[in-house]
Design a protein around this motif. Sequence first.
Motif, PDB file in Angstrom:
ATOM      1  N   PHE A  27       0.908  -1.150   0.000  1.00  0.00           N
ATOM      2  CA  PHE A  27       0.000   0.000   0.000  1.00  0.00           C
ATOM      3  C   PHE A  27       0.943   1.194   0.000  1.00  0.00           C
ATOM      4  CE2 PHE A  27      -2.477   3.250   2.209  1.00  0.00           C
ATOM      5  CZ  PHE A  27      -3.693   3.173   1.559  1.00  0.00           C
ATOM      6  N   GLN A 103     -11.150  -0.032  -3.500  1.00  0.00           N
ATOM      7  CA  GLN A 103     -10.126  -0.737  -2.723  1.00  0.00           C
ATOM      8  C   GLN A 103     -10.669  -1.961  -1.958  1.00  0.00           C
ATOM      9  OE1 GLN A 103      -7.078   0.753   0.647  1.00  0.00           O
ATOM     10  NE2 GLN A 103      -7.422   2.162  -1.027  1.00  0.00           N
ATOM     11  N   LYS A 172       3.608  -4.424  11.061  1.00  0.00           N
ATOM     12  CA  LYS A 172       2.764  -3.224  11.118  1.00  0.00           C
ATOM     13  C   LYS A 172       1.836  -3.119   9.898  1.00  0.00           C
ATOM     14  CE  LYS A 172       6.093  -1.166  14.190  1.00  0.00           C
ATOM     15  NZ  LYS A 172       6.882  -0.031  14.609  1.00  0.00           N
ATOM     16  N   THR A 173       1.701  -1.913   9.320  1.00  0.00           N
ATOM     17  CA  THR A 173       0.760  -1.785   8.202  1.00  0.00           C
ATOM     18  C   THR A 173       1.353  -2.265   6.885  1.00  0.00           C
ATOM     19  OG1 THR A 173       1.382   0.537   7.914  1.00  0.00           O
ATOM     20  CG2 THR A 173      -0.573   0.098   9.235  1.00  0.00           C
ATOM     21  N   ARG A 175       1.408  -5.230   6.258  1.00  0.00           N
ATOM     22  CA  ARG A 175       0.616  -6.448   6.003  1.00  0.00           C
ATOM     23  C   ARG A 175      -0.354  -6.215   4.838  1.00  0.00           C
ATOM     24  NH1 ARG A 175      -2.701  -9.344  10.850  1.00  0.00           N
ATOM     25  NH2 ARG A 175      -0.747  -8.750  11.852  1.00  0.00           N
ATOM     26  N   ASN A 176      -1.124  -5.190   4.911  1.00  0.00           N
ATOM     27  CA  ASN A 176      -2.184  -4.782   3.966  1.00  0.00           C
ATOM     28  C   ASN A 176      -2.735  -5.896   3.062  1.00  0.00           C
ATOM     29  OD1 ASN A 176      -0.338  -4.280   1.525  1.00  0.00           O
ATOM     30  ND2 ASN A 176       0.488  -2.724   2.918  1.00  0.00           N
ATOM     31  N   PHE A 177      -2.416  -5.904   1.770  1.00  0.00           N
ATOM     32  CA  PHE A 177      -3.027  -6.855   0.835  1.00  0.00           C
ATOM     33  C   PHE A 177      -2.355  -8.232   0.828  1.00  0.00           C
ATOM     34  CE2 PHE A 177      -4.547  -2.904  -1.061  1.00  0.00           C
ATOM     35  CZ  PHE A 177      -5.817  -3.245  -1.505  1.00  0.00           C
ATOM     36  N   SER A 178      -1.176  -8.367   1.456  1.00  0.00           N
ATOM     37  CA  SER A 178      -0.383  -9.583   1.267  1.00  0.00           C
ATOM     38  C   SER A 178      -1.122 -10.875   1.641  1.00  0.00           C
ATOM     39  CB  SER A 178       0.940  -9.473   2.023  1.00  0.00           C
ATOM     40  OG  SER A 178       1.679  -8.378   1.523  1.00  0.00           O
ATOM     41  N   PRO A 179      -1.801 -10.939   2.810  1.00  0.00           N
ATOM     42  CA  PRO A 179      -2.473 -12.204   3.145  1.00  0.00           C
ATOM     43  C   PRO A 179      -3.547 -12.618   2.136  1.00  0.00           C
ATOM     44  CG  PRO A 179      -2.198 -10.854   5.102  1.00  0.00           C
ATOM     45  CD  PRO A 179      -1.834  -9.987   3.933  1.00  0.00           C
ATOM     46  N   VAL A 180      -4.320 -11.664   1.624  1.00  0.00           N
ATOM     47  CA  VAL A 180      -5.368 -12.059   0.662  1.00  0.00           C
ATOM     48  C   VAL A 180      -4.778 -12.370  -0.708  1.00  0.00           C
ATOM     49  CG1 VAL A 180      -7.425 -11.116   1.738  1.00  0.00           C
ATOM     50  CG2 VAL A 180      -6.038  -9.614   0.314  1.00  0.00           C
TER      51      VAL A 180
ATOM     52  N   GLU B  48      -7.955   2.378   6.739  1.00  0.00           N
ATOM     53  CA  GLU B  48      -8.302   1.239   5.888  1.00  0.00           C
ATOM     54  C   GLU B  48      -7.106   0.392   5.472  1.00  0.00           C
ATOM     55  OE1 GLU B  48      -9.109   4.425   5.371  1.00  0.00           O
ATOM     56  OE2 GLU B  48      -9.086   4.968   3.243  1.00  0.00           O
ATOM     57  N   ASN B  49      -5.896   0.906   5.650  1.00  0.00           N
ATOM     58  CA  ASN B  49      -4.732   0.082   5.336  1.00  0.00           C
ATOM     59  C   ASN B  49      -4.372  -0.861   6.483  1.00  0.00           C
ATOM     60  OD1 ASN B  49      -4.005   2.561   6.635  1.00  0.00           O
ATOM     61  ND2 ASN B  49      -1.863   2.079   6.260  1.00  0.00           N
ATOM     62  N   GLY B  50      -5.252  -1.011   7.466  1.00  0.00           N
ATOM     63  CA  GLY B  50      -5.108  -2.117   8.397  1.00  0.00           C
ATOM     64  C   GLY B  50      -4.669  -1.795   9.802  1.00  0.00           C
ATOM     65  N   VAL B  51      -5.173  -0.712  10.366  1.00  0.00           N
ATOM     66  CA  VAL B  51      -4.842  -0.415  11.767  1.00  0.00           C
ATOM     67  C   VAL B  51      -6.031   0.250  12.454  1.00  0.00           C
ATOM     68  CG1 VAL B  51      -3.613   1.708  11.101  1.00  0.00           C
ATOM     69  CG2 VAL B  51      -3.169   0.703  13.338  1.00  0.00           C
ATOM     70  N   PHE B  83      -3.470  -4.568  14.267  1.00  0.00           N
ATOM     71  CA  PHE B  83      -3.249  -4.629  12.819  1.00  0.00           C
ATOM     72  C   PHE B  83      -4.093  -5.747  12.218  1.00  0.00           C
ATOM     73  CE2 PHE B  83       1.140  -3.277  14.259  1.00  0.00           C
ATOM     74  CZ  PHE B  83       1.004  -1.966  13.858  1.00  0.00           C
ATOM     75  N   PHE B  84      -4.455  -5.589  10.937  1.00  0.00           N
ATOM     76  CA  PHE B  84      -5.241  -6.614  10.236  1.00  0.00           C
ATOM     77  C   PHE B  84      -5.060  -6.391   8.744  1.00  0.00           C
ATOM     78  CE2 PHE B  84      -7.476  -3.202  12.334  1.00  0.00           C
ATOM     79  CZ  PHE B  84      -7.927  -2.441  11.268  1.00  0.00           C
ATOM     80  N   HIS B  85      -5.432  -7.407   7.963  1.00  0.00           N
ATOM     81  CA  HIS B  85      -5.220  -7.276   6.512  1.00  0.00           C
ATOM     82  C   HIS B  85      -6.376  -6.529   5.845  1.00  0.00           C
ATOM     83  CE1 HIS B  85      -8.045 -10.484   5.596  1.00  0.00           C
ATOM     84  NE2 HIS B  85      -7.360 -11.329   6.347  1.00  0.00           N
TER      85      HIS B  85
END
Lengths: 233, 238
Positions: A27, A103, A172-173, A175-180, B48-51, B83-85
Amino acid sequence: MIDKLLPSAADALADIPDGATVAVGGFGGAGMPEDLIEALIAQGARELTLVSNNAGQGDTGLAALLKAGRVRRILCSYPRMTGSHVFEELYRAGRIELEIIPQGNLAERLRAAGCGIGAFFTPTAYGTPLAEGKETRVIDGRGYVLEYPIHVDYALINAEAGDRWGNLIYRKTARNFSPVMAMAARHTIASVGRVCELGELDPEQVVTPGIFVKRIVRRTPVGSATADQQQVG
Amino acid sequence: MDKQTRNAMAARVARDIPEGAYVNLGIGLPTLVANYLATDKDIFLHSENGVLGRWSAAPAGEEDWDMINAGKEPILLAPGAAFFHHADSFGMMRGGHLDICVLGAFQVSSRGDLANWHTGAPDAIPAVGGAMDLAIGAKRIFVMMEHLDKQGRSKLLETCSYPLTGLGCVSRVYTDLATLELTAEGVKVLELVGDTGAEYLQSVTAVPLDFSALGLAEPAPALPERPLSRSAAAAVNG
């Protein structure tokens, strides 16, 4: 013994064919697997369909891949940002196809591909130009748009650490799209900052289990892969 | 005529965010709201980028580029974050878990239609990001925007002329001139800024305004409950 760790990004990406659909995590710069992108440019696959949230900034990373003329089509949510001049020039010259995707739909369509979901109804974009030509339905009084999964051949992602079975944790952030993306791809290649022994990653903390990961490589500083290649030939 | 500065608008919006709320602040003007949220109240920010949690802008020299907000600016987390995806992050929106989204806008219609992603210019490169997900992604959508565009035209309209981001999604609009609630009965003015007069406000606004609720704005609306499923609602209602 299963060991998904390969000696280099070049080895991990060697079999990507022309015309493949490649998802690249990140991201903005967070979680962008710069070393894998560099190796993909060196590998030379062409006519790629690229799935990524953005379309590159400056002249490195995704922008360099685009500039090298390797991408025929891009699926992304936000291609226009500060420093996205490479994409803008290609787009205005009609040399790249763009599918603009909200998104959340980008994330959910990848997740759907990873979970074997044939299609799903989402409220996002209902009544807007991005829903034109798509099937819609009103369910319980709310409007929804039918969206289909994005199946991916190769996902290139960045992780904080991984083991030889491919279990991954993120930072931290980043991670974003990587798991999906890892779930959506037939082949997921992760660049990891640290290679762990089996058992070193706490099973409670693993974010992407190894079933979604085909290969891992140790992260190398950008520029080193190209240097190696030049030495080899 | 008094107009609120951007910071005053942000402070005004912040006053209406109650303790316990899960809130997404859109990129640009709404980001300023974070600076005015009461520090003694537990209000949860979602990016929205996961936090999820509370944070502030990272001071120069302490930037960590793996730790950014949706505007891709480096942030410094306070304790209690998660944190989350991306799919979970947008599930928090479309699943109805967020209480409030604060968004900027090019135009808003009196029915609550939102236009904030594209001006319709034929040569513009489209870029939507999370705008359409955010528009449908919270129990209440607040818009904060200048009342008039750069040409002095009303941004509140009967029908948006720009391409829509979401349909009938906006419930409240905070401008530099007034606070307005969009209801099925029409656009109700809750507050006027400074010495802004009702007559003036109506003269620069392209939709009919209802001033009957003026001064009735409750400073901090109670958090709405997450809507029950149809079957559960039916059971509750007997």
